[in-house]
Motif scaffolding. Structure first.
Motif, PDB file in Angstrom:
ATOM      1  N   TYR A 112       6.720  -8.592  -5.005  1.00 46.87           N
ATOM      2  CA  TYR A 112       5.740  -8.111  -5.746  1.00 46.87           C
ATOM      3  C   TYR A 112       5.099  -8.880  -6.539  1.00 46.87           C
ATOM      4  CZ  TYR A 112       6.043  -3.312  -3.469  1.00 46.87           C
ATOM      5  OH  TYR A 112       6.151  -2.428  -2.705  1.00 46.87           O
TER       6      TYR A 112
ATOM      7  N   PRO B 125       2.518  -3.996 -10.482  1.00 42.10           N
ATOM      8  CA  PRO B 125       2.793  -4.838  -9.410  1.00 42.10           C
ATOM      9  C   PRO B 125       2.240  -4.688  -7.990  1.00 42.10           C
ATOM     10  CG  PRO B 125       4.869  -3.831 -10.478  1.00 42.10           C
ATOM     11  CD  PRO B 125       3.636  -3.077 -10.981  1.00 42.10           C
TER      12      PRO B 125
ATOM     13  N   ARG C 198      15.120  -2.397  -0.377  1.00 42.58           N
ATOM     14  CA  ARG C 198      14.882  -0.910  -0.123  1.00 42.58           C
ATOM     15  C   ARG C 198      16.049  -0.383   0.528  1.00 42.58           C
ATOM     16  NH1 ARG C 198      10.628   1.493   3.870  1.00 42.58           N
ATOM     17  NH2 ARG C 198      12.402   0.987   5.335  1.00 42.58           N
TER      18      ARG C 198
ATOM     19  N   GLN D 121      13.807   6.385   0.421  1.00 39.60           N
ATOM     20  CA  GLN D 121      13.433   4.920   0.749  1.00 39.60           C
ATOM     21  C   GLN D 121      13.496   4.426  -0.710  1.00 39.60           C
ATOM     22  OE1 GLN D 121       9.952   5.330   3.126  1.00 39.60           O
ATOM     23  NE2 GLN D 121      11.333   4.944   4.977  1.00 39.60           N
TER      24      GLN D 121
ATOM     25  N   THR E  88       6.487   7.031   4.132  1.00 39.52           N
ATOM     26  CA  THR E  88       7.479   6.606   4.674  1.00 39.52           C
ATOM     27  C   THR E  88       7.568   5.542   5.719  1.00 39.52           C
ATOM     28  OG1 THR E  88       7.361   8.616   6.029  1.00 39.52           O
ATOM     29  CG2 THR E  88       8.918   9.133   3.789  1.00 39.52           C
ATOM     30  N   GLY E  89       8.510   4.963   5.871  1.00 42.71           N
ATOM     31  CA  GLY E  89       8.447   3.731   7.089  1.00 42.71           C
ATOM     32  C   GLY E  89       8.136   2.387   6.268  1.00 42.71           C
ATOM     33  N   TYR E  90       7.998   1.422   7.096  1.00 39.30           N
ATOM     34  CA  TYR E  90       7.978   0.199   6.377  1.00 39.30           C
ATOM     35  C   TYR E  90       6.737  -0.198   5.844  1.00 39.30           C
ATOM     36  CZ  TYR E  90      12.325  -1.011   8.454  1.00 39.30           C
ATOM     37  OH  TYR E  90      13.612  -0.938   8.896  1.00 39.30           O
ATOM     38  N   SER E  91       6.400   0.636   4.871  1.00 41.56           N
ATOM     39  CA  SER E  91       5.115   0.411   3.996  1.00 41.56           C
ATOM     40  C   SER E  91       5.281   0.182   2.616  1.00 41.56           C
ATOM     41  CB  SER E  91       4.179   1.660   4.378  1.00 41.56           C
ATOM     42  OG  SER E  91       4.767   2.634   3.592  1.00 41.56           O
ATOM     43  N   PRO E  92       4.412  -0.670   1.984  1.00 41.90           N
ATOM     44  CA  PRO E  92       4.431  -0.900   0.808  1.00 41.90           C
ATOM     45  C   PRO E  92       4.391   0.020  -0.464  1.00 41.90           C
ATOM     46  CG  PRO E  92       2.599  -1.770   1.307  1.00 41.90           C
ATOM     47  CD  PRO E  92       2.900  -1.104   2.476  1.00 41.90           C
ATOM     48  N   LEU E  93       4.857   0.016  -1.398  1.00 43.07           N
ATOM     49  CA  LEU E  93       4.402   0.766  -2.639  1.00 43.07           C
ATOM     50  C   LEU E  93       3.075   0.556  -3.247  1.00 43.07           C
ATOM     51  CD1 LEU E  93       7.803   1.333  -4.505  1.00 43.07           C
ATOM     52  CD2 LEU E  93       6.564   3.019  -3.008  1.00 43.07           C
TER      53      LEU E  93
ATOM     54  N   PHE F 114       1.028   0.427  -6.663  1.00 47.48           N
ATOM     55  CA  PHE F 114       1.165   0.812  -8.110  1.00 47.48           C
ATOM     56  C   PHE F 114      -0.027   0.974  -8.756  1.00 47.48           C
ATOM     57  CE2 PHE F 114       5.538  -0.053  -9.315  1.00 47.48           C
ATOM     58  CZ  PHE F 114       6.269  -0.347  -8.169  1.00 47.48           C
TER      59      PHE F 114
END
Lengths: 114, 113
Positions: free
Chosen positions: A36, A44, A93, A100, B97-102, B104
């Protein structure tokens, strides 16, 4: 307990140079390793990410190198620009039971000087 | 361009007062996180919600902090009573959920005097 160790804490690079930030982890259950980028006053934002079954991922000037056996990964910024000056966080993660949880490194403050 | 919205952006309060921070996650995201950022500790996870249910709040001081998600468009973090050591930037993030970004928000900068 610091599960993701990041270094260096700060970095000064000349414009056009290569910026390298390193991270190390212990938990082999980590399944996703994002980086990030954070600018002052902002949250971020995802820069690039890699899964542990891949040794390298490149997106433009940004490359993640991943060494699963050494439990290390690094971010390389090629042809660094003053606009890249920001704080960079590596993260990892844990997929435990669909929860997650993302653990962040302590951050690297990058300054690219003209 | 969808984004996470946090209010207020800045909050200055006196020790002992109640503080409430609000977050509007991105529509369609089913996970919501609260993080606290300080120079000393970096980004610390305080609480995690999935489909509005709290799954983990182990990072949160239970005696004074509480987090709720009354509906899919609002998450709140409350501190009562606030203390000077709570001074930090509090971030809300949402994702899927899954391969995803956060994703912010831009944070709430809290100063407790």
């Amino acid at each position: 307990q610091q599960q993701v160790k990041q270094s260096p804490q700060s970095l000064i690079v000349q414009k056009g140079g290569i910026s390298i930030i390193n991270c190390a982890y212990e938990n082999t259950a980590f399944d996703y390793f994002p980086w990030y980028q954070q600018f002052p006053g902002k949250g971020p934002a995802l820069l690039i990410a890699i899964r542990p079954d891949v040794s390298e991922k490149k997106e433009g000037r940004f490359t993640i190198s991943f060494n699963k056996s050494a439990k290390q990964f690094s971010l390389h910024i090629m042809d660094s620009q003053p606009g890249d000056s920001a704080t960079y966080f590596c993260a990892a993660r844990t997929p435990r039971g669909g929860y997650q949880k993302v653990t962040f490194g302590t951050g690297t403050k990058l300054q690219v000087i003209p | 361009d969808a984004r996470v919205t946090q209010t207020p952006r800045h909050k200055v309060t006196e020790m002992g007062q109640e503080v409430t921070m609000r977050c509007q996650p991105i529509l369609g995201h089913n996970t919501v996180f609260w993080y606290r950022q300080t120079m000393m500790q970096g980004l610390e996870l305080l609480a995690y919600f999935r489909n509005r249910a709290p799954l983990d709040d182990s990072g949160m001081p239970k005696d004074r902090f509480s987090a709720e998600m009354p509906d899919a468009t609002l998450a709140t973090l409350k501190i009562q009573p606030s203390e000077p050591r709570d001074s930090a930037v509090y971030f809300c993030a949402s994702g899927q959920t899954g391969y995803s970004p956060l994703h912010f928000g831009n944070g709430t900068r809290l100063t407790v005097t």
